[in-house]
Design an enzyme around this catalytic site. Structure first.
Site, PDB file in Angstrom:
ATOM      1  CD  GLU A 105      -3.182  -0.605   0.098  1.00  0.00           C
ATOM      2  OE1 GLU A 105      -3.178   0.550  -0.375  1.00  0.00           O
ATOM      3  OE2 GLU A 105      -4.031  -1.453  -0.213  1.00  0.00           O
ATOM      4  CD  GLU A 132     -11.387  -1.271   9.318  1.00  0.00           C
ATOM      5  OE1 GLU A 132     -12.499  -0.729   9.312  1.00  0.00           O
ATOM      6  OE2 GLU A 132     -10.417  -0.826   8.677  1.00  0.00           O
ATOM      7  CD  GLU A 151      -8.532   3.150 -16.401  1.00  0.00           C
ATOM      8  OE1 GLU A 151      -8.942   3.809 -17.366  1.00  0.00           O
ATOM      9  OE2 GLU A 151      -8.763   1.933 -16.216  1.00  0.00           O
TER      10      GLU A 151
END
Lengths: 202, 202
Positions: A105, A132, A151
């Site tokens: 990342e 989470e 993109e």
């Protein structure tokens, strides 16, 4: 109470307050959200509904340049309909180790790579409705490179001093929880209070 | 960059990176979760799906006793299937002012009431998929009373020193984000660094 005592205390509380799953029904499975409606047996024997969703977990990175400046990103957060200042972060891919997520990342979102990596700790950001967890890493002495965004992904990179970031938190402008907690951890390291920062394996 | 400059910078980024809503579809409406699937126009003209859910927001309280000890709660968090140590908190009822939520939740969950209340700041805990905000309050010099829990609500109350709480965060046992951030704010106040804590109206 010491940390070890608290750990035992919480284990006992988890057993005492346990909500046992009776039924579990998938109510929405999207590309991101995996939502469930369960029924659970409460400690007093009553039954209650529990709505929640599964999240694969995320990794976040505190990227530290050789001169001590921090790398931050601006990102549009659709649920809030505005841009936020954050440390880079992203979801853990299936089967991916959290460190690999963090390094991937950081490279994708900012182009920065290399450096010395330390796993800090795991935080839980939405325990009322979601499983989470965000695993926080610090990457020191990273090198610049090219962003590798998808993109349709838009992430703006900039740098700031720790003092600037702390002033933005104090002004109530930086409000993202992983970013606030990470900034305070970096502050503690720099003040020689690293013993107040959870570092995995330490 | 000063805080004012960052505010303007973020406004400009929000406009530049805007994801305009094209369609919005309710995909699950439960007792707690209100889940939507939108399509949005991205800055490059492409269209993408955005799954998210609405949350009414929450208020959390740092309850400080006259002797400086902090009031904490143990609560079973079903999505994580275990008990957590947290500061008291709860969802904002429809039309309720956040301060009223905070005072109601503190009384219901712990019995503590009264004291001097300060609104600290608002944090965002799940910006990737949810509009939840948590408004943090500090209540100093509160008085003990009786819990007023719902029949099927289970909350255990205990007290700790700030030093204990910080050691539990350092050990990676207290991992709830609102609790970690609040603990660090209290630490800054006590160290005479209140200028690093966002206080509303200050």
């Amino acid at each position: 109470m010491t940390a070890d005592e608290l750990r035992k205390d919480l284990d006992a509380a988890s057993a005492r307050m346990k909500e046992a799953t009776l039924t579990s029904e998938s109510v929405f499975k999207g590309k991101l959200l995996d939502v469930w409606r369960d029924t659970a047996r409460l400690p007093n024997g009553a039954t209650s509904t529990r709505e929640h969703f599964h999240h694969p977990g995320a990794a976040a990175i505190v990227p530290v340049l050789p001169d001590g400046r921090l790398v931050l990103v601006r990102q549009y957060r659709y649920p809030m309909h505005r841009a936020f200042v954050e440390f880079p972060a992203g979801k853990i891919d299936k089967g991916e180790a959290p460190l690999a997520t963090a390094q991937r990342e950081l490279l994708e979102e900012t182009g920065y790579h290399g450096g010395k990596w330390t796993e800090l700790t795991t935080i839980h950001n939405a325990i009322a409705y979601c499983d989470e967890r965000i695993i926080l890493f610090m990457a020191e002495g990273i090198e610049a490179g090219e962003q590798k965004l998808d993109e349709n992904e838009f992430v703006e990179v900039f740098t700031a001093t720790l003092e600037e970031l702390l002033s933005w938190i104090a002004a109530g402008i930086v409000t993202d929880v992983k970013t606030i907690i990470s900034a305070f951890f970096v502050e503690k390291f720099r003040e020689g209070r690293g013993d107040q920062v959870p570092v995995k394996g330490s």
